[in-house]
Design a protein around this motif. Structure first.
Motif, PDB file in Angstrom:
ATOM      1  N   ASP A  25     -41.632  56.232 -55.388  1.00 58.87           N
ATOM      2  CA  ASP A  25     -42.612  56.632 -56.408  1.00 58.87           C
ATOM      3  C   ASP A  25     -42.793  58.133 -56.492  1.00 58.87           C
ATOM      4  OD1 ASP A  25     -43.047  53.994 -57.026  1.00 58.87           O
ATOM      5  OD2 ASP A  25     -44.924  53.811 -55.892  1.00 58.87           O
ATOM      6  N   HIS A  26     -42.734  58.815 -55.354  1.00 57.85           N
ATOM      7  CA  HIS A  26     -43.119  60.231 -55.336  1.00 57.85           C
ATOM      8  C   HIS A  26     -42.042  61.175 -54.795  1.00 57.85           C
ATOM      9  CE1 HIS A  26     -47.148  58.734 -56.159  1.00 57.85           C
ATOM     10  NE2 HIS A  26     -47.090  57.982 -55.076  1.00 57.85           N
ATOM     11  N   GLY A  27     -40.988  60.636 -54.183  1.00 59.30           N
ATOM     12  CA  GLY A  27     -40.006  61.477 -53.516  1.00 59.30           C
ATOM     13  C   GLY A  27     -40.370  61.622 -52.057  1.00 59.30           C
ATOM     14  N   ILE A  28     -39.398  61.474 -51.173  1.00 59.77           N
ATOM     15  CA  ILE A  28     -39.682  61.473 -49.737  1.00 59.77           C
ATOM     16  C   ILE A  28     -40.331  62.766 -49.273  1.00 59.77           C
ATOM     17  CG2 ILE A  28     -37.375  62.298 -49.133  1.00 59.77           C
ATOM     18  CD1 ILE A  28     -39.529  59.775 -47.158  1.00 59.77           C
ATOM     19  N   ASP A  29     -39.971  63.890 -49.905  1.00 58.21           N
ATOM     20  CA  ASP A  29     -40.524  65.179 -49.484  1.00 58.21           C
ATOM     21  C   ASP A  29     -41.989  65.336 -49.880  1.00 58.21           C
ATOM     22  OD1 ASP A  29     -38.142  65.960 -48.332  1.00 58.21           O
ATOM     23  OD2 ASP A  29     -37.407  66.933 -50.154  1.00 58.21           O
ATOM     24  N   ASN A  30     -42.458  64.500 -50.814  1.00 55.08           N
ATOM     25  CA  ASN A  30     -43.842  64.591 -51.281  1.00 55.08           C
ATOM     26  C   ASN A  30     -44.744  63.538 -50.636  1.00 55.08           C
ATOM     27  OD1 ASN A  30     -43.225  66.689 -53.167  1.00 55.08           O
ATOM     28  ND2 ASN A  30     -42.339  65.143 -54.519  1.00 55.08           N
ATOM     29  N   VAL A  31     -44.204  62.835 -49.652  1.00 53.79           N
ATOM     30  CA  VAL A  31     -44.969  61.800 -48.959  1.00 53.79           C
ATOM     31  C   VAL A  31     -45.206  62.243 -47.519  1.00 53.79           C
ATOM     32  CG1 VAL A  31     -44.952  59.406 -48.150  1.00 53.79           C
ATOM     33  CG2 VAL A  31     -44.021  59.971 -50.404  1.00 53.79           C
ATOM     34  N   THR A  32     -46.425  62.083 -47.039  1.00 54.40           N
ATOM     35  CA  THR A  32     -46.740  62.448 -45.659  1.00 54.40           C
ATOM     36  C   THR A  32     -46.860  61.189 -44.797  1.00 54.40           C
ATOM     37  OG1 THR A  32     -49.151  62.359 -45.923  1.00 54.40           O
ATOM     38  CG2 THR A  32     -48.037  64.429 -46.518  1.00 54.40           C
ATOM     39  N   VAL A  33     -46.801  61.402 -43.504  1.00 51.15           N
ATOM     40  CA  VAL A  33     -47.004  60.287 -42.574  1.00 51.15           C
ATOM     41  C   VAL A  33     -48.403  59.717 -42.742  1.00 51.15           C
ATOM     42  CG1 VAL A  33     -47.209  59.660 -40.139  1.00 51.15           C
ATOM     43  CG2 VAL A  33     -45.289  61.070 -40.906  1.00 51.15           C
ATOM     44  N   ASP A  34     -49.370  60.570 -43.013  1.00 53.55           N
ATOM     45  CA  ASP A  34     -50.740  60.095 -43.251  1.00 53.55           C
ATOM     46  C   ASP A  34     -50.787  59.168 -44.465  1.00 53.55           C
ATOM     47  OD1 ASP A  34     -51.760  61.492 -41.105  1.00 53.55           O
ATOM     48  OD2 ASP A  34     -52.374  63.229 -42.298  1.00 53.55           O
ATOM     49  N   ASP A  35     -50.036  59.516 -45.523  1.00 55.23           N
ATOM     50  CA  ASP A  35     -49.974  58.665 -46.715  1.00 55.23           C
ATOM     51  C   ASP A  35     -49.423  57.286 -46.367  1.00 55.23           C
ATOM     52  OD1 ASP A  35     -50.864  60.767 -48.321  1.00 55.23           O
ATOM     53  OD2 ASP A  35     -48.811  61.434 -48.772  1.00 55.23           O
ATOM     54  N   ILE A  36     -48.356  57.283 -45.586  1.00 52.64           N
ATOM     55  CA  ILE A  36     -47.697  56.026 -45.225  1.00 52.64           C
ATOM     56  C   ILE A  36     -48.627  55.164 -44.371  1.00 52.64           C
ATOM     57  CG2 ILE A  36     -45.755  55.008 -43.978  1.00 52.64           C
ATOM     58  CD1 ILE A  36     -44.248  57.699 -44.609  1.00 52.64           C
ATOM     59  N   ALA A  37     -49.249  55.772 -43.395  1.00 51.75           N
ATOM     60  CA  ALA A  37     -50.149  55.031 -42.514  1.00 51.75           C
ATOM     61  C   ALA A  37     -51.306  54.424 -43.306  1.00 51.75           C
ATOM     62  CB  ALA A  37     -50.671  55.945 -41.409  1.00 51.75           C
ATOM     63  N   ALA A  38     -51.860  55.208 -44.223  1.00 57.39           N
ATOM     64  CA  ALA A  38     -52.967  54.702 -45.035  1.00 57.39           C
ATOM     65  C   ALA A  38     -52.526  53.530 -45.898  1.00 57.39           C
ATOM     66  CB  ALA A  38     -53.537  55.824 -45.896  1.00 57.39           C
ATOM     67  N   ALA A  39     -51.350  53.640 -46.492  1.00 60.34           N
ATOM     68  CA  ALA A  39     -50.846  52.562 -47.349  1.00 60.34           C
ATOM     69  C   ALA A  39     -50.606  51.285 -46.559  1.00 60.34           C
ATOM     70  CB  ALA A  39     -49.567  53.011 -48.045  1.00 60.34           C
ATOM     71  N   ALA A  40     -50.188  51.438 -45.300  1.00 59.26           N
ATOM     72  CA  ALA A  40     -49.932  50.284 -44.442  1.00 59.26           C
ATOM     73  C   ALA A  40     -51.184  49.820 -43.706  1.00 59.26           C
ATOM     74  CB  ALA A  40     -48.831  50.612 -43.437  1.00 59.26           C
TER      75      ALA A  40
END
Length: 204
Positions: A25-40
């Motif tokens: 959706d956003h490009g791997i470089d525009n995604v943070t680990v915090d974003d991933i953790a929150a989504a999961a």
């Protein structure tokens, strides 16, 4: 698989899935680990319990492998003693105890392929996972045949088995009407098609 192991597996899969979804959706470089953790719905600390980086989560654990129980049974000459039939059972075990539908597994494969098309730098790492799986299969085949792992036979059979496995999994997309796809049935059909194609017709 016990409850604790199932929960850990579910968390790992959720992190892989959300990493790929956000990256697409956003490009791997525009995604943070915090974003991933929150989504999961887990903590950032939990993310790092499973993966060292975003790239690791995209690559994941690689293709599903036969279970330890299936490997022991296969290398020990079982379950039937017929090499081809036992090889199919060995390969089909990758979904044993797996609560993900095979269509969901295939969806993740497709997501990863799309990401690799956008970010080819990850391709060598993914291919290394496939190579590792094939080496493990070759070692199991060598143990089954009672030959050295460097011999041609186990390497050839494991390479062919890997190809047939990948082809069978890809066929999931063409199977209509099933909510749950039987991988063993697809393997049976794939092996039988190969056998029939390579066997010359009998002359009357």
């Amino acid at each position: 698989m016990g409850l604790r192991e199932r929960k850990k597996l579910a968390t790992r899969r959720a992190l892989e899935r959300e990493t790929m979804r956000l990256a697409l959706d956003h490009g791997i470089d525009n995604v943070t680990v915090d974003d991933i953790a929150a989504a999961a719905d887990v903590s950032t600390r939990t993310f790092f319990n499973y993966f060292a980086s975003k790239d690791d989560a995209v690559v994941g654990t690689g293709p599903p492998r036969p279970t330890p129980e299936a490997r022991d049974e296969f290398t020990g000459g079982g379950p039937t003693g017929d090499l081809v039939e036992d090889l199919k059972t060995y390969l089909a075990s990758v979904t044993d105890g797996d609560h993900d539908d095979l269509r969901d597994i295939m969806a993740k494969v497709r997501m990863r392929e799309r990401l690799l098309e956008r970010d080819p730098r990850l391709v060598p790492r993914v291919m290394a996972r496939f190579a590792s799986m094939e080496q493990e299969m070759s070692a199991d085949m060598a143990a089954r045949l009672g030959v050295d792992a460097d011999d041609v036979a186990p390497q050839l059979v494991s390479a062919l088995a890997t190809t047939l496995m990948r082809f069978s999994v890809r066929r999931i997309e063409t199977v209509d009407g099933d909510t749950s796809v039987d991988l063993r049935r697809l393997l049976d059909e794939t092996f039988e098609t190969l056998r029939a194609t390579l066997t010359p017709p009998s002359r009357s």
